[in-house]
Enzyme design. Structure first.
Site, PDB file in Angstrom:
ATOM      1  N   ASN A   1      23.318  -8.431  51.551  1.00  0.00           N
ATOM      2  CA  ASN A   1      24.123  -8.874  52.689  1.00  0.00           C
ATOM      3  C   ASN A   1      23.276  -9.460  53.812  1.00  0.00           C
ATOM      4  O   ASN A   1      22.112  -9.087  53.942  1.00  0.00           O
ATOM      5  CB  ASN A   1      24.887  -7.670  53.249  1.00  0.00           C
ATOM      6  CG  ASN A   1      26.230  -7.502  52.569  1.00  0.00           C
ATOM      7  OD1 ASN A   1      26.895  -8.490  52.274  1.00  0.00           O
ATOM      8  ND2 ASN A   1      26.619  -6.290  52.317  1.00  0.00           N
TER       9      ASN A   1
ATOM     10  N   HIS B   1      33.327 -11.801  53.561  1.00  0.00           N
ATOM     11  CA  HIS B   1      33.709 -10.920  54.692  1.00  0.00           C
ATOM     12  C   HIS B   1      34.513 -11.665  55.750  1.00  0.00           C
ATOM     13  O   HIS B   1      34.637 -11.202  56.884  1.00  0.00           O
ATOM     14  CB  HIS B   1      32.481 -10.245  55.328  1.00  0.00           C
ATOM     15  CG  HIS B   1      31.832  -9.252  54.426  1.00  0.00           C
ATOM     16  ND1 HIS B   1      30.813  -8.437  54.808  1.00  0.00           N
ATOM     17  CD2 HIS B   1      32.046  -8.945  53.130  1.00  0.00           C
ATOM     18  CE1 HIS B   1      30.441  -7.659  53.801  1.00  0.00           C
ATOM     19  NE2 HIS B   1      31.178  -7.953  52.768  1.00  0.00           N
TER      20      HIS B   1
ATOM     21  N   TYR C   1      37.533  -7.096  57.086  1.00  0.00           N
ATOM     22  CA  TYR C   1      36.515  -7.416  58.104  1.00  0.00           C
ATOM     23  C   TYR C   1      37.124  -8.233  59.237  1.00  0.00           C
ATOM     24  O   TYR C   1      36.562  -8.326  60.325  1.00  0.00           O
ATOM     25  CB  TYR C   1      35.348  -8.175  57.480  1.00  0.00           C
ATOM     26  CG  TYR C   1      34.351  -7.256  56.783  1.00  0.00           C
ATOM     27  CD1 TYR C   1      34.485  -6.971  55.434  1.00  0.00           C
ATOM     28  CD2 TYR C   1      33.304  -6.673  57.488  1.00  0.00           C
ATOM     29  CE1 TYR C   1      33.588  -6.110  54.795  1.00  0.00           C
ATOM     30  CE2 TYR C   1      32.398  -5.823  56.861  1.00  0.00           C
ATOM     31  CZ  TYR C   1      32.548  -5.537  55.516  1.00  0.00           C
ATOM     32  OH  TYR C   1      31.672  -4.691  54.892  1.00  0.00           O
TER      33      TYR C   1
ATOM     34  N   CYS D   1      30.284 -10.145  45.979  1.00  0.00           N
ATOM     35  CA  CYS D   1      30.726  -9.098  46.896  1.00  0.00           C
ATOM     36  C   CYS D   1      31.740  -8.245  46.143  1.00  0.00           C
ATOM     37  O   CYS D   1      32.417  -8.728  45.236  1.00  0.00           O
ATOM     38  CB  CYS D   1      31.373  -9.730  48.138  1.00  0.00           C
ATOM     39  SG  CYS D   1      31.957  -8.527  49.321  1.00  0.00           S
TER      40      CYS D   1
ATOM     41  N   ARG E   1      19.651  -1.015  60.111  1.00  0.00           N
ATOM     42  CA  ARG E   1      21.111  -1.110  60.214  1.00  0.00           C
ATOM     43  C   ARG E   1      21.614  -0.288  61.403  1.00  0.00           C
ATOM     44  O   ARG E   1      22.557  -0.674  62.099  1.00  0.00           O
ATOM     45  CB  ARG E   1      21.753  -0.629  58.911  1.00  0.00           C
ATOM     46  CG  ARG E   1      23.281  -0.664  58.939  1.00  0.00           C
ATOM     47  CD  ARG E   1      23.900  -0.293  57.595  1.00  0.00           C
ATOM     48  NE  ARG E   1      25.330  -0.097  57.738  1.00  0.00           N
ATOM     49  CZ  ARG E   1      26.131   0.236  56.731  1.00  0.00           C
ATOM     50  NH1 ARG E   1      25.634   0.401  55.502  1.00  0.00           N
ATOM     51  NH2 ARG E   1      27.430   0.404  56.932  1.00  0.00           N
TER      52      ARG E   1
HETATM   53  C1  G6P Z   1      31.838  -3.237  51.571  1.00  0.00           C
HETATM   54  C2  G6P Z   1      31.247  -4.617  51.660  1.00  0.00           C
HETATM   55  C3  G6P Z   1      29.749  -4.573  51.406  1.00  0.00           C
HETATM   56  C4  G6P Z   1      29.130  -3.625  52.418  1.00  0.00           C
HETATM   57  C5  G6P Z   1      29.710  -2.260  52.196  1.00  0.00           C
HETATM   58  C6  G6P Z   1      29.168  -1.295  53.242  1.00  0.00           C
HETATM   59  O1  G6P Z   1      31.854  -2.860  50.248  1.00  0.00           O
HETATM   60  O2  G6P Z   1      31.868  -5.479  50.711  1.00  0.00           O
HETATM   61  O3  G6P Z   1      29.226  -5.868  51.560  1.00  0.00           O
HETATM   62  O4  G6P Z   1      27.721  -3.565  52.292  1.00  0.00           O
HETATM   63  O5  G6P Z   1      31.124  -2.269  52.338  1.00  0.00           O
HETATM   64  O6  G6P Z   1      29.497   0.002  52.789  1.00  0.00           O
HETATM   65  P1  G6P Z   1      28.769   1.225  53.510  1.00  0.00           P
HETATM   66  O7  G6P Z   1      29.240   2.424  52.748  1.00  0.00           O
HETATM   67  O8  G6P Z   1      27.285   0.983  53.393  1.00  0.00           O
HETATM   68  O9  G6P Z   1      29.212   1.174  54.960  1.00  0.00           O
END
Ligand code: G6P
Length: 435
Positions: free
Chosen positions: A150, A201, A250, A171, A96
């Site tokens: 995801n 998203h 998003y 989600c 990531r």
């Molecule tokens: C939101 C989205 C998720 C995503 C997450 C990331 O909840 O709906 O799909 O993975 O944010 O959160 P983070 O704390 O990992 O940046």
């Protein structure tokens, strides 16, 4: 003695697992789970033990008749499972970090699930999820897969297209919107109806009603909705009013692309990318989880963007199990709901949840202005899915060059090659083992 109700959690060593366990405990009356199998890969053995022991302490404290198994053997976990949830990150947070840093070098948004980062996550993840689907075809063909992994919409579409299992994409973002509306109108969620139109998203809320009365109009002077895992750049209020709908946060990456890119460049230079912030959060969470006296979900878990995802997961399992026929926002095949998209496109839409599965509901309004963006992103998604299953570089290049956040094919190509190369170990279709 409750009849056997087995749940397999793929990616059981995830820091989110205590959320899920709490959900099973709180909802045990309506979803009498008897076995929870937390599954991970050998590289995740240590995390699986830490999270798994906490899960076992949480269940023991509840006194409920639930057995928590920890295993590296996915087939044992899947055998005769009723539900399979997937919450895995192929390449872990390091991948990531690549997704969120490499695009920035090319002047492009670097993000976990949107744009080039989202494409690389899909290329890594789809083959792995299809392997799980193959195992499910053999070991639990009647089970439901609740896919949280995801990019959830793209991954779910790939599973629906390239396997025979029953998969539903989930989600927590729609749930986040409901919690925001509950606070705004000071009413419980069952008095609110919000209509979602679009993709995971990439959705717009085009109707909001409280006790049947439309309340969207008055919201058009607000600042729109945001969440903790994206930069807090504020919305352009005139755009919100002109849209007459509430965009997913998003969509800031699209509607405020310049500002969001600038924010990412500045923030990543100061404190690192979101993935690096999350990595620190994760390390702290695992330190907490190790405490043998901890037997509940720690509050810090709500600092993650994916907080409350277990509410979505357990609520869906409950309604499938009990044929509740309540309305939930899920990622399902379009059918004819959005007539400007292919029927097999996975969309994020309100559904009536029955024992036979979710029934997508017709949408009442789709702002003409948003149809083009939805179609462009879905085209990118479908090209990415075919690239993921075929390993064809030219399909990945087509996908990237057609993504609205990528300014030029001459940016897409070198960026793609750099990202494919660094992800080599997780892209067996692109780099098959030399015979
Ligand atoms: C939101 C989205 C998720 C995503 C997450 C990331 O909840 O709906 O799909 O993975 O944010 O959160 P983070 O704390 O990992 O940046």
């Amino acid at each position: 003695m409750n009849k056997r109700l087995k749940v397999a959690v793929i990616g059981g060593g995830s820091s989110y697992t205590p959320e899920l366990i709490e959900g099973f405990i709180l909802n045990h009356n309506e979803l009498p789970v008897t076995e929870i199998w937390l599954v991970d890969i050998p590289e995740g053995r240590h995390k699986l033990q830490i999270v798994g022991f906490l899960a076992q302490r949480m269940v023991a404290k509840s006194g409920l008749p639930i057995t928590v198994h920890l295993t590296l053997n996915r087939r044992d976990a899947l055998e005769d499972a009723n539900f399979v949830t997937t919450q895995m990150r192929v390449g872990l947070l390091q991948a990531r970090i690549w997704d969120e840093t490499i695009p920035l070098k090319y002047g492009v948004i670097g993000q976990e699930t949107t744009g080039p980062g989202g494409m690389m996550k899909a290329l890594r993840t789809i083959p792995a999820l299809l392997d799980i689907a193959r195992d499910m075809e053999a070991l639990c063909p009647d089970a439901w897969m609740l896919n949280f992994t995801n990019p959830a919409g793209m991954v779910t579409e790939a599973i629906n297209k390239h396997s025979r299992i029953k998969a539903i994409g989930l989600c927590n973002a729609p749930l986040g919107i409901y919690k925001w509306l509950m606070e705004m109108f000071d009413v419980p969620s069952d008095r609110i109806y919000a209509e979602f139109v679009g993709l995971n998203h990439l959705h717009w809320v085009t109707q909001v009603s409280v006790d049947g009365e439309s309340r969207l109009e008055e919201m058009m002077n607000g600042d729109g909705y945001s969440a903790i895992n994206v930069p807090q750049s504020s919305w352009n209020a005139s755009l919100i009013r002109a849209l007459g709908a509430i965009p997913s946060y998003y969509l800031k990456y699209f509607y405020l692309q310049k500002e969001m890119l600038q924010d990412q460049i500045e923030t990543s230079a100061k404190e690192g990318t979101r993935a690096e912030v999350v990595k620190k959060l994760e390390d702290e969470l695992f330190e907490l989880y190790k405490d043998p006296n901890l037997s509940e979900k720690p509050g810090q878990l709500e600092l993650r963007g994916g907080a409350y995802y277990s509410e979505a997961a357990v609520r869906l399992m409950k309604s499938l199990y009990n044929d509740t026929r309540d309305i939930q926002t899920l990622n399902v095949p379009n059918g004819g709901i959005l007539d400007f998209l292919p029927k097999d496109a996975c969309i994020e839409v309100n559904c009536i949840v029955t024992k036979q599965g979710p029934i997508p509901m017709a949408v009442t309004r789709v702002p003409q202005a948003v149809q083009g963006l939805i179609h462009a992103v879905k085209t990118y998604e479908q090209l990415t899915i075919e690239a993921a299953v075929s390993g064809k570089r030219e399909l990945a290049l087509l996908a990237l060059a057609h993504h609205p956040l990528v300014p030029s094919a001459n940016v897409a190509e070198p960026m793609l090659d750099e990202m494919l190369e660094i992800n080599r170990a997780y892209l067996p279709k692109f780099y098959p083992e030399k015979e």
